[in-house]
Design an enzyme around this catalytic site. Structure first.
Site, PDB file in Angstrom:
ATOM      1  N   SER A  31      38.222  40.346  43.900  1.00 56.14           N
ATOM      2  CA  SER A  31      38.931  41.723  44.868  1.00 56.14           C
ATOM      3  C   SER A  31      40.269  41.477  44.319  1.00 56.14           C
ATOM      4  CB  SER A  31      38.363  42.097  45.620  1.00 56.14           C
ATOM      5  OG  SER A  31      39.090  42.926  45.742  1.00 56.14           O
ATOM      6  N   TYR A  86      36.558  40.421  54.571  1.00 51.94           N
ATOM      7  CA  TYR A  86      36.188  40.891  52.551  1.00 51.94           C
ATOM      8  C   TYR A  86      37.788  40.717  51.641  1.00 51.94           C
ATOM      9  CZ  TYR A  86      35.731  44.059  48.247  1.00 51.94           C
ATOM     10  OH  TYR A  86      35.822  44.049  47.001  1.00 51.94           O
ATOM     11  N   ILE A 134      37.859  51.522  42.997  1.00 46.41           N
ATOM     12  CA  ILE A 134      37.010  51.792  41.803  1.00 46.41           C
ATOM     13  C   ILE A 134      36.004  53.075  42.359  1.00 46.41           C
ATOM     14  CG2 ILE A 134      35.411  51.420  40.112  1.00 46.41           C
ATOM     15  CD1 ILE A 134      37.814  49.881  39.918  1.00 46.41           C
TER      16      ILE A 134
END
Length: 313
Positions: free
Chosen positions: A193, A206, A239
């Site tokens: 990411s 994350y 996205i």
């Protein structure tokens, strides 16, 4: 008297290291262009494993379509949730009838599950060429003061451990040779990411897990030196997937969808197909000299520092 144990045989080297590069010939008085990738379908006859493939809006599903349309021999679509896998299989078979599609419900962070799907591919086809480690989660965590250690470790388990296992067992499968695959080699692609490249693009757990994905790919490529197995990470920005769909739906209801992605130079979000096309490139021989990289697919977000539009001179 017993003989000393034999040293393990050295690993077989990739085709490029084992076979002298043939002369491309000449055109008139100049050499023709030397190539590694062959003309024709981009992943012709390759065997592909994709994790995180259940989501109808996901990068995994979009990638399966691109690999299928580009000549793959067999595709394994895998996920912890199997609610849509059979539907995806029927769709793929209707569009690409020559491709063999297998569905597997598995935990991408379970070593036994990943070892089993690689073993299945080897048993059926004698080869493995592409492992797209796309499985991942984003758990509600809040700021670091409110985040829990349990959520942090679960995020690391699903997002980072799964990539380690894909590299471990995927590379094992890719080093196996057969009558149809004379030399080892393949491509491991992992979904990281933009949050794994820059701060302030995601919560701590994350972001840390996605930074680990990049590190695993960069470290693994060196540990697999000479085998022809390449390891790369894709770093998507915003996205539209099932993970982000609540944000999109809320923005559309408010009439503010135009604000999504406004901080990147393209000033928009992306659809899964735009990331899947990078996965296809990295999985194909067209990227034969791309290794150990973190490819940002984020509209340019990670190219600079965040700014508020209209506030810069």
């Amino acid at each position: 008297m017993t003989s000393a144990p034999k040293a393990p045989a050295p690993p077989q080297l990739s085709e490029q290291l084992s076979v002298p590069r043939p002369s491309p010939g000449t055109f008139e008085d100049i050499p023709r262009v030397a190539t590694i990738a062959q003309p024709g379908p981009r992943v012709k006859d390759k065997v592909v494993i994709i994790t995180g493939a259940n989501s109808p809006l996901g990068i995994g599903r979009a990638s399966a379509h691109l690999f299928a349309s580009s000549g793959a021999r067999a595709i394994y679509i895998c996920d912890f949730s199997a609610t849509h896998l059979e539907t995806h299989k029927r769709e793929l078979k209707s569009l690409y009838p020559t491709v063999e599609v297998h569905t597997k419900q598995l935990d991408a962070a379970s070593e036994s599950d990943i070892a089993a799907v690689v073993d299945d591919a080897l048993a059926k086809y004698g080869r493995l060429d592409v492992f797209f480690a796309n499985a991942g989660v984003a758990l509600p965590s809040g700021r670091i003061g409110e985040a829990s250690g349990e959520n942090f470790m679960e995020c690391m388990r699903v997002n980072a451990l799964s990539v380690f296992l894909a590299a471990k067992h995927g590379s094992r499968g890719m080093r196996q040779t057969s009558k149809d695959k004379k030399y080892p080699g393949g491509s491991i692609v992992a979904t990281a990411s933009t949050a794994g490249l820059r701060s302030n693009a995601g919560p701590t757990d994350y972001s840390a897990s996605k930074a680990a994905v990049v590190s695993v790919m960069q470290t693994a490529c060196y540990q697999l030196a000479g085998t022809g197995v390449r390891c790369n990470a894709i770093c998507p920005g915003i996205i539209e997937t099932c993970m982000t769909s609540p944000m999109y739906e809320m923005a559309r209801a408010r009439g503010t969808e135009r604000k999504i992605g406004q901080l990147n130079p393209l000033q928009r979000g992306a659809v899964a197909d735009e990331v899947a096309r990078v996965a296809l490139f990295l999985g194909s021989d067209e990227s034969s000299y791309v290794n150990g990289q973190a490819w940002a697919v984020d509209g340019g977000l990670s190219a600079g520092h965040p700014f508020v539009p209209g506030k810069m001179a």
